[in-house]
Write an enzyme that holds these catalytic residues in place. Structure first.
Site, PDB file in Angstrom:
ATOM      1  N   ASP A 106       0.859  -1.194   0.000  1.00 33.50           N
ATOM      2  CA  ASP A 106       0.000   0.000   0.000  1.00 33.50           C
ATOM      3  C   ASP A 106       0.893   1.240   0.000  1.00 33.50           C
ATOM      4  O   ASP A 106       2.094   1.155   0.299  1.00 33.50           O
ATOM      5  CB  ASP A 106      -0.936  -0.003   1.218  1.00 33.50           C
ATOM      6  CG  ASP A 106      -0.191  -0.058   2.547  1.00 33.50           C
ATOM      7  OD1 ASP A 106       0.961  -0.563   2.577  1.00 33.50           O
ATOM      8  OD2 ASP A 106      -0.731   0.401   3.575  1.00 33.50           O
ATOM      9  N   GLU A 120       0.231  -1.315   5.675  1.00 37.26           N
ATOM     10  CA  GLU A 120       1.252  -0.782   6.583  1.00 37.26           C
ATOM     11  C   GLU A 120       1.043   0.699   6.865  1.00 37.26           C
ATOM     12  O   GLU A 120       1.410   1.197   7.924  1.00 37.26           O
ATOM     13  CB  GLU A 120       2.647  -1.011   5.978  1.00 37.26           C
ATOM     14  CG  GLU A 120       3.794  -0.725   6.933  1.00 37.26           C
ATOM     15  CD  GLU A 120       4.304   0.704   6.919  1.00 37.26           C
ATOM     16  OE1 GLU A 120       5.100   1.049   7.800  1.00 37.26           O
ATOM     17  OE2 GLU A 120       3.896   1.499   6.038  1.00 37.26           O
TER      18      GLU A 120
END
Length: 434
Positions: free
Chosen positions: A98, A162
């Site tokens: 991400d 994350e």
């Protein structure tokens, strides 16, 4: 067999082809819920396209690949290159799929497609962290192609979710909870999500706080009938900060870890309900954070901050005022100004073990490839790694993007840095064969 010679250098064409596909997905893996929920499986697809032909899944090679999903479209990938000695393992973990958000209008180039300017590879995620996803994928691909005979099992873990902790149970926290990383405790775990090619040996804890201050709203020409929450907030915060720095001064270990700053407590946002310029408002809120070196405990700090606030409330008449009619109590009306403090989700910093094999190996590899080694620490926060350390993992951290473009507009990395990162990984694998 010479591990470093066999692994050679990073294949530029293969790396850039893969990275181009990953950056092409950056728009769809921005992480800012509830508006933007990343679909990490869009990145996973390209990784699997590259590695499945060399896996046991297809019979084309030795890689063991486990695509683990806890939330639809949001997978993690565990990739294993088996060694010959049971229980001998090293891992590269933390490359996440991400990214933080990017507004194309603010950028000088399209954040959501890879562009190349000499050595610069430009786009959202090049430094943090899709560049690393591509890098470790290329490493595993080369291991599988060369069928290098290793004592150690080499494991890569690519993770979801994350960049934001609003939603949990999606990424590495869930993998640890399910025991899927347990065998990685038997050897060093290299968390690859920092920058500037040097070992990052310390990070900070984070305590986001809100100080809500209640006064009494009144006309600014009749100030004696008001309790000014803005003045109360400023004086109270000054007192809270003074006490914080007295109770949590620079710690002696910060020098050894080369921390850029000690622990800090400061405001970063200010809000109030609005009103005219001639109106003293009834309330306001100051928000900010504590960044804490790992030699202090976040729970101790939260307890102290609450104590400071309770004591100021108790003794509000002793707090400094501003001018002859500034005050925080209106006895005739039985009114007192009041502070309340609250906290958002906290995280703890980490101090890597400087005696561990993993640290020594990473330093030697860095010196060999980059030409010098200068470990550093920052009070930026890396989520998740303290939990891993507490669970018994030997966590070391490094990264090959650029700190100056981390989470920034016009993000880029350098191919030459990523190529050095590849050689550092090869050296680490080689040293751990002994």
């Amino acid at each position: 067999m010479d591990v470093k010679k066999t692994l050679g250098d990073l294949d530029k064409e293969s790396f850039i082809t893969l990275l181009s596909k990953l950056i092409g997905e950056a728009k769809f893996v921005q992480n800012n819920p509830p508006d933007l929920i990343p679909q990490e499986d869009r990145v996973v697809k390209h990784v699997l396209d590259s590695l499945l032909p060399l896996s046991t899944t297809t019979g084309g090679g030795p890689l063991l690949i486990n695509h683990v999903t806890y939330y639809p479209g949001r997978g993690n990938v565990i990739i294993e290159y088996p060694g010959t000695v049971p229980g001998k393992v090293l891992s590269f973990v933390g490359c996440h799929m991400d990214v933080v958000t990017a507004n194309p209008e603010d950028w000088e180039f399209d954040p959501f497609s890879l562009s190349i300017d000499g050595d610069k590879l430009r786009g959202r995620g090049t430094t943090d962290c899709l560049g690393h996803v591509a890098l470790v994928t290329e490493l595993m691909k080369r291991l599988a192609e060369t069928k290098l005979k290793l004592n150690s099992t080499v494991v890569v873990v690519l993770i979801a979710n994350e960049e934001n902790s609003a939603i949990s149970g999606v990424g590495v926290d869930a993998l640890v909870k399910d025991g899927l990383l347990n065998k990685l405790k038997d050897g060093p775990l290299f968390w690859i999500d920092t920058a500037d090619k040097q070992p990052c040996i310390g990070t900070g804890g984070s305590i986001p706080w809100k100080l809500h201050v209640t006064g009494k709203l009144f006309h600014s020409g009749l100030v004696h009938k008001a309790i000014n929450p803005l003045e109360l907030a400023m004086e109270a915060l000054k007192e809270i900060q003074s006490r914080f720095y007295r109770d949590f001064p620079p710690h002696e270990k910060e020098k050894m870890y080369e921390y850029a700053t000690p622990s800090t407590m400061k405001p970063t946002q200010w809000s109030y309900p609005g009103g005219g310029i001639n109106q003293i408002p009834g309330e306001c809120t100051i928000s900010g954070d504590v960044r804490l070196t790992p030699f202090y405990d976040v729970k101790d700090v939260m307890k102290k901050l609450q104590e400071y606030v309770d004591d100021i409330n108790e003794n509000i008449t002793k707090l400094d005022t501003r001018g002859p009619v500034s005050k925080y109590v209106l006895p005739d009306e039985n009114l007192r100004g009041r502070l309340t403090i609250s906290f958002d989700e906290v995280s703890s910093g980490v101090a890597c073990d400087l005696e561990s094999r993993g640290f020594h190996v990473l330093c030697k590899a860095t010196e060999e490839v980059v030409g010098h080694v200068k470990p550093y620490s920052i009070t930026g926060t890396l989520p998740l790694i303290r939990e891993l350390q507490d669970e018994g993992f030997d966590v070391q951290t490094s990264g090959y993007g650029l700190m100056s473009t981390y989470h920034a507009k016009n993000e880029y990395c350098l191919f030459s840095d990523m190529a050095q990162g590849y050689r550092v990984f090869a050296s680490v694998i080689s040293q751990l064969e002994d």
